[in-house]
Write an enzyme that holds these catalytic residues in place. Structure first.
Site, PDB file in Angstrom:
ATOM      1  N   ASP A   1      -4.633   9.804 -55.118  1.00 44.43           N
ATOM      2  CA  ASP A   1      -4.039   9.439 -54.187  1.00 44.43           C
ATOM      3  C   ASP A   1      -2.232   8.807 -55.509  1.00 44.43           C
ATOM      4  OD1 ASP A   1      -4.123  10.478 -52.028  1.00 44.43           O
ATOM      5  OD2 ASP A   1      -6.078   8.349 -51.533  1.00 44.43           O
TER       6      ASP A   1
ATOM      7  N   ASP B   1      -6.803  16.739 -48.778  1.00 44.50           N
ATOM      8  CA  ASP B   1      -5.355  15.764 -49.254  1.00 44.50           C
ATOM      9  C   ASP B   1      -4.976  15.906 -50.731  1.00 44.50           C
ATOM     10  OD1 ASP B   1      -7.821  15.113 -47.017  1.00 44.50           O
ATOM     11  OD2 ASP B   1      -6.551  13.576 -46.972  1.00 44.50           O
TER      12      ASP B   1
END
Length: 400
Positions: free
Chosen positions: A121, A179
């Site tokens: 991320d 994601d």
């Protein structure tokens, strides 16, 4: 003569109607733009309130209204970049130096994550913060921080599997979530900045393999695909945060749409634009999309129409659709823009927009994080605020 007169009258009516429609559209745009100016002002007051209750060196995560408790995280949490990113988006629009000062302060705490190789991320964490800062209020060291972040993210790419690993798990698992498409923008930027195409190649390989294995025939997406790390073959397709393995978890669909729009932006490869159009059609034409266009937390939630809405998914979709509207022909462009405009209008009103000094200082209410684990259910979410502010910025830029 009568025929000519009739034709002239009809032509005049068409022109009059067209002008009236255009005037009405311009008035609506002006009304929403004025409203959004007030929303940004209110949001700035909210974040100043949040600054006052935020513990030093912590990042806002969510707020529990039933306990009047702000939940925070350290800099290693995947959402840590959204707080400074939101501050920067607001500063860009109103030049409030207090917001910029706070963004710079908290980014100093965040900087060390450039060396973090345990997370996929880093795009969220570092590009939503330092990437925006590079455009809005650049500092000399921001480029180096971002390049190192891209290097760290690249270590999670495995050539045998052809994907960036999302979550670390037990031996025999190689977990990739939809994601992860959102973190590829950092890699494209790094290639453009350094001239090293390795980052770009990783992003394209990851995106192409995600197309092969994450999407169903109707262009909805699985949340998680578990690969065999030795062969690259798929072990299992399932969900972690959605209702069921075969359901369409709303925020996951939004991540997928946004991610492939970014892929088209950087590559101009038509296959990415085609996929983005197909995902958009799945979402916007879905019978379970509510009239205000803010989706239920899962398009297949069993208790629709009483299922919870997810304002964060609505914010991500609005921002994505505004960009997508700039890449397509006029009929699709109008459809995307109008749907995004409706989403933005809905989020700027009750029941989604919080009043000042409520909601723990967050801007939006009614976000949904992880219903299966009963965490962040019907709460504010930092990424909801971030993409809401980004959608406002994009709307204003397109409405000029």
């Amino acid at each position: 003569m009568k025929s000519l007169l009739t034709s002239a009258i009809l032509f005049s009516l068409i022109i009059f109607t067209s002008c009236q429609t255009e005037t009405k559209s311009e008035t609506q745009n002006n009304d929403l733009s004025a409203k959004l100016d007030n929303v940004v002002s209110q949001a700035s007051d909210q974040y100043k309130y949040l600054m006052g209750i935020l513990p030093e060196n912590r990042f806002p995560k969510t707020y529990h209204a039933d306990q009047d408790r702000l939940e925070t995280s350290n800099s290693g949490w995947w959402c840590s970049g959204f707080y400074p990113g939101s501050l920067l988006y607001m500063y860009e629009q109103n030049q409030d130096a207090t917001l910029l000062s706070e963004a710079k302060r908290i980014m100093k705490v965040l900087e060390k994550e450039k060396l973090n190789t345990t997370t996929h991320d880093l795009g969220f964490m570092m590009f939503c913060s330092f990437g925006n800062a590079l455009d809005i209020a650049p500092e000399e060291d921001y480029k180096d921080i971002l390049i190192q972040s891209a290097k760290s993210l690249s270590t999670r790419f495995d050539e045998k599997v052809g994907l960036i690993k999302s979550w670390d798990s037990k031996e025999g698992d190689y977990l990739v979530i939809i994601d992860n498409m959102m973190n590829l923008e950092l890699l494209f930027w790094a290639s453009e900045e350094t001239g090293d195409t390795t980052y770009r190649d990783i992003a394209i390989t990851h995106a192409d393999n995600t197309i092969k294995n994450h999407f169903r025939e109707d262009y909805s997406t699985y949340h998680v695909v578990n690969y065999n790390p030795q062969t690259g073959e798929v072990n299992k397709k399932h969900t972690a945060q959605g209702y069921a393995d075969e359901s369409a978890w709303a925020r996951g669909q939004a991540w997928g749409l946004y991610g492939y729009i970014v892929m088209y932006r950087f590559t101009k490869d038509e296959k990415y634009l085609e996929l983005a159009n197909n995902i958009a059609s799945f979402l916007l034409d879905h019978p379970n999309l509510p009239a205000d266009k803010i989706p239920y937390w899962d398009f297949d939630a069993p208790n629709i129409p009483d299922a919870l809405r997810d304002s964060s998914a609505g914010a991500i979709l609005a921002s994505a659709l505004f960009e997508l509207s700039t890449y397509v022909e006029s009929d699709k462009s109008e459809k995307y823009f109008q749907n995004a405009e409706t989403m933005l209008t809905s989020l700027s009103s009750e029941p989604y927009l919080a009043e000042t000094k409520t909601n723990g200082g967050f801007i939006l209410k009614h976000g949904v994080g992880h219903i299966p684990e009963n965490t962040e259910v019907d709460t504010p979410l930092s990424y909801g605020d971030y993409y809401f502010l980004e959608a406002i910025k994009r709307y204003k830029n397109l409405s000029k």
